[in-house]
Design a protein around this motif. Structure first.
Motif, short mmCIF file in Angstrom:
data_model
loop_
_atom_site.label_atom_id
_atom_site.label_comp_id
_atom_site.label_asym_id
_atom_site.label_seq_id
_atom_site.Cartn_x
_atom_site.Cartn_y
_atom_site.Cartn_z
N VAL A 518 -29.41 -5.55 8.81
CA VAL A 518 -29.78 -4.28 8.20
C VAL A 518 -29.66 -4.12 6.80
CG1 VAL A 518 -29.56 -1.81 8.83
CG2 VAL A 518 -29.44 -3.34 10.62
N ASP A 519 -28.67 -4.45 6.13
CA ASP A 519 -28.35 -4.04 4.87
C ASP A 519 -29.36 -5.11 4.15
OD1 ASP A 519 -27.09 -3.40 2.53
OD2 ASP A 519 -25.73 -5.07 2.62
N LYS A 520 -29.50 -6.14 4.57
CA LYS A 520 -30.51 -7.04 3.88
C LYS A 520 -31.95 -6.54 3.85
CE LYS A 520 -32.02 -11.99 3.54
NZ LYS A 520 -33.28 -11.72 4.01
N GLU A 521 -32.30 -6.05 5.09
CA GLU A 521 -33.55 -5.44 5.10
C GLU A 521 -33.66 -4.26 4.32
OE1 GLU A 521 -36.30 -3.28 8.63
OE2 GLU A 521 -34.24 -4.13 9.32
N ASN A 522 -32.86 -3.49 4.30
CA ASN A 522 -32.72 -2.41 3.36
C ASN A 522 -32.98 -2.66 1.84
OD1 ASN A 522 -32.47 0.82 2.94
ND2 ASN A 522 -30.55 -0.02 1.69
N TYR A 523 -32.30 -3.70 1.55
CA TYR A 523 -32.32 -4.46 0.02
C TYR A 523 -33.59 -4.73 -0.30
CZ TYR A 523 -31.72 -7.42 -3.95
OH TYR A 523 -32.02 -8.07 -5.02
N GLU A 524 -34.42 -5.50 0.69
CA GLU A 524 -35.77 -5.94 0.56
C GLU A 524 -36.61 -4.81 0.57
OE1 GLU A 524 -35.95 -8.91 3.54
OE2 GLU A 524 -34.72 -10.61 2.40
N PHE A 525 -36.35 -3.64 1.18
CA PHE A 525 -37.45 -2.51 1.32
C PHE A 525 -37.81 -1.95 -0.13
CE2 PHE A 525 -37.30 2.04 2.71
CZ PHE A 525 -38.62 2.01 2.85
N TYR A 526 -36.74 -2.14 -0.94
CA TYR A 526 -36.66 -1.30 -2.34
C TYR A 526 -37.66 -1.91 -3.44
CZ TYR A 526 -35.52 1.00 -6.52
OH TYR A 526 -35.55 1.95 -7.59
N LYS A 527 -38.61 -0.93 -3.58
CA LYS A 527 -39.73 -1.24 -4.76
C LYS A 527 -39.78 0.12 -5.33
CE LYS A 527 -40.91 -5.42 -3.03
NZ LYS A 527 -39.80 -5.48 -2.06
N PRO A 528 -39.47 0.11 -6.95
CA PRO A 528 -39.52 1.33 -7.44
C PRO A 528 -40.68 2.01 -7.47
CG PRO A 528 -38.48 -0.42 -8.55
CD PRO A 528 -39.01 -1.18 -7.45
N GLU A 529 -41.80 1.53 -7.30
CA GLU A 529 -42.99 1.99 -7.46
C GLU A 529 -43.26 2.73 -6.04
OE1 GLU A 529 -43.79 -2.39 -6.72
OE2 GLU A 529 -42.49 -1.11 -7.93
N THR A 530 -42.92 2.31 -5.04
CA THR A 530 -42.92 3.03 -3.64
C THR A 530 -42.19 4.39 -3.70
OG1 THR A 530 -43.03 0.79 -2.52
CG2 THR A 530 -42.70 2.69 -1.14
N PHE A 531 -41.26 4.52 -4.57
CA PHE A 531 -40.65 5.95 -4.33
C PHE A 531 -40.79 6.72 -5.89
CE2 PHE A 531 -38.21 2.60 -1.79
CZ PHE A 531 -37.97 3.10 -0.74
N LYS A 532 -41.96 6.32 -6.14
CA LYS A 532 -42.24 7.17 -7.44
C LYS A 532 -42.06 8.68 -7.34
CE LYS A 532 -46.16 8.19 -10.57
NZ LYS A 532 -45.51 8.03 -11.80
N ASP A 533 -41.34 9.32 -8.22
CA ASP A 533 -41.11 10.54 -8.42
C ASP A 533 -40.19 11.30 -7.13
OD1 ASP A 533 -42.79 10.84 -10.60
OD2 ASP A 533 -44.44 11.55 -9.74
N ALA A 534 -39.50 10.29 -6.57
CA ALA A 534 -38.67 10.97 -5.47
C ALA A 534 -37.42 11.59 -6.16
CB ALA A 534 -38.29 10.06 -4.43
N PRO A 535 -36.90 12.72 -5.72
CA PRO A 535 -35.68 13.36 -6.18
C PRO A 535 -34.23 12.49 -6.02
CG PRO A 535 -36.86 15.02 -5.08
CD PRO A 535 -37.72 13.87 -4.79
N ILE A 536 -33.26 12.59 -6.77
CA ILE A 536 -32.01 11.69 -6.52
C ILE A 536 -31.06 13.17 -6.30
CG2 ILE A 536 -30.28 10.64 -7.60
CD1 ILE A 536 -32.61 9.33 -9.29
N THR A 537 -30.49 12.72 -5.11
CA THR A 537 -29.51 13.96 -4.88
C THR A 537 -28.02 13.21 -4.24
OG1 THR A 537 -30.24 14.09 -2.67
CG2 THR A 537 -31.23 15.55 -4.09
#
Length: 568
Positions: A518-537
């Motif tokens: 699950v951790d590996k899948e989450n790591y591979e899921f991340y692409k910065p452009e996919t999350f463009k403009d998303a807030p950080i909290t």
């Protein structure tokens, strides 16, 4: 009943919603669907006057002062927020019920009272407040995303609605939720999907996703959501607003509709969302000062405690020690989430506070217990609620499911209800283990006194809100970073860092030693452009029934972030 029948009900319900919008507020210059970030559109669309914009950009405590002084009338304030809420609806589909005429009549009564007596009705005099769909308002539907619940208006207010009105608030809209509520995203057959105003390809979260999106677009000064596994905090986090999950019974829940009713081991709670911590504070204080325990038997008998808010038990707030939960030992968060934690740590250190690492304890067992408790009879609960019209129970938040006649693509729900349930004895064993886990975590927290400079245990925990920022639709497959605090019944408050995903600052990091697949899948899921403009909290987490103290400590964290980063 036939599939066609429930679709006809949906068409009628959506038509009713459309007809409830003042015709002069329907826009013809909406941005194209290719325009993903619509957060600034309300102020440039031409519908809002300069006064509307000024009102809707005013922080709650100052707004209440101006209402009390008669600088702005309740009618002016209600009109401004109602117009902005309707703009938000046209942008991200966040509303279910709209009753502006009723709200304006109420506002006019408040104005007349102030003019005649020179006094406000209560501490929320003239303040528009939006409600999650499940909070009953007399004469208005609470479908909760079920077709079979449409056109069955509530016969009386929920306890909270009565209290808000007694305090002078103006109720004017209700907001969208997922069918069953048990999702971290917002989509149902009745009203459709709510999207994220910072990037409409991303989810607004759930189950209070309509509230999160509406507050982010400043269509209300305070919204009320509910939270059983993160349903206030996930939308707050994904939409970049403040949100509070209080302890069981602190805010009265009586008279609301709900899922999993009768499940009393991990209770759903009501909580506010706002664009300021001041909004959260004034909401909690005004509600508990009305002594809700006299009208709701499950409400906790605890009035507002000013000493707790002043942090008397936490060194008067002069030097606090925060523990940072970098990850839960199961799934490591994405780079933007880690950056939010890192910047919060720097800000707190610069403000003179101590920061230590928080070691997770048995988080996996907490998650397993929560899933077992919620799913014990959930499948039957969902079937019973959806059966009268034959609408299908939603099994995925994937975009493909919006065409219910097409087979959905594979997408893992937040949790899979056990279709056959479990025995009462099996459930009791899970609940007993949950009790023991809570004791172990309490001991764990108390033991941190040996690592702090204050002589006290850690004052509060700084935690991720999720392993990622707002993800694409259908991809919020876990709520573990919020659920842990529900099982423990800890108070948790979402604080926006003022930062957003940056492709340079948040570039993918080298692979770490993965905890699991699950951790590996989450790591591979991340692409910065996919999350463009998303807030950080981040979340500020305190102990059970520490609402006042958590609000006070969150103010300190918020101030530290703003002082450390002048650009915020």
């Amino acid at each position: 009943m036939s599939t066609q029948h429930w679709k006809e009900i949906v068409a009628q319900k959506r038509q009713q919603r459309t007809e409830s919008i003042p015709k002069e507020w329907i826009l013809t210059n909406l941005p194209s669907q290719d325009t993903l970030n619509v957060i600034d559109f309300p102020e440039s669309c031409g519908l809002l006057t300069e006064l509307d914009i000024q009102i809707t950009n005013t922080e709650v405590t100052l707004l209440l002062e101006k209402l009390a002084q008669g600088t702005w009338s309740a009618v002016e304030v209600t009109t401004a927020f109602a117009k902005r809420a309707i703009i938000a609806q046209q942008l991200v589909n966040c509303l279910t019920e709209i009753f502006v005429d009723k709200a304006l009549a109420r506002a006019a009564e408040l104005d007349a009272h102030l003019k005649t007596t020179g006094k406000v009705v209560g501490p929320l005099h003239g303040l528009p407040i939006s409600l999650k769909d499940q909070i009953n308002v007399k004469g208005v539907d609470s479908t909760m995303g079920y077709v079979s619940w449409a056109f069955k208006p509530a016969t009386k207010n929920a306890v909270l609605a009565d209290i808000l009105e007694a305090n002078g608030a103006v109720l004017y809209v209700k907001t969208n939720i997922p069918q069953t509520l048990m999702w971290g995203e917002t989509f149902n057959h009745v009203f459709g999907r709510t999207t994220n105003p910072y990037n409409r390809n991303l989810t607004s979260g759930g189950s209070s996703g309509g509230e999160g999106a509406l507050v982010a677009l400043k269509g209300c000064p305070i919204g009320v959501g509910s939270d059983i596994g993160g349903s206030v905090r996930i939308p707050s986090a994904f939409n970049g607003v403040y949100g509070l999950r209080g302890s069981y019974g602190r805010i009265p829940y009586g008279g609301c509709v709900n899922s999993l009713e009768g499940q009393d081991s991990i209770l759903s709670v009501l909580g506010p969302l706002s664009n300021s911590i001041g909004g959260l504070k004034v909401f909690v204080k005004s509600v508990v000062d009305q002594k809700p325990w006299f009208v709701d038997p499950l409400a906790v008998r605890k009035p507002w405690n000013e000493e707790e808010y002043q942090l008397i038990e936490h060194g008067k707030g002069e030097k606090l020690c925060f523990g940072i939960l970098w990850d839960d030992g199961i799934t490591k968060p994405h780079p933007p989430v880690i950056r939010g934690l890192e910047e919060t740590k720097k800000a707190l250190l610069a403000a003179g506070h101590q920061v230590v690492d928080w070691k997770p304890l048995n988080h996996g067992e907490f998650y397993k217990a929560a899933g077992s408790i919620w799913s014990a009879a959930a499948a039957e609960d969902f079937r019973v609620s959806s059966a009268p019209t034959g609408e299908p129970v939603i099994e995925t938040m994937d975009l493909s499911y919006e065409d219910v006649d097409a087979p959905p693509t594979e997408s893992i729900p937040l949790f899979r209800p056990n279709p056959n349930g479990i025995s009462s004895y099996e459930l009791w064993q899970v609940q007993r283990r949950k009790r023991d886990l809570r004791q172990e975590y309490l001991d764990h927290w108390n033991a941190t006194a040996v690592v702090t400079d204050t002589g006290r245990p850690v004052d509060a925990i700084i935690s991720p809100c999720a392993a990622y920022v707002a993800p694409p639709h259908g991809m919020n497959k876990s709520a573990v970073y919020t659920t842990i605090w529900n099982v423990l019944d800890y108070v948790a408050l979402v604080v926006p860092t003022g930062k957003f995903v940056d492709p340079v600052l948040d570039a993918p990091r080298p692979p770490h030693e993965f905890y699991s697949s699950v951790d590996k899948e989450n790591y591979e899921f991340y692409k910065p452009e996919t999350f463009k403009d998303a807030p950080i909290t981040i979340q500020v987490v305190g102990r059970t029934l520490e609402e006042e103290a958590v609000i006070g400590m969150a103010e300190i964290v918020d101030a530290a972030l703003k002082a450390y980063s002048p650009k915020l």
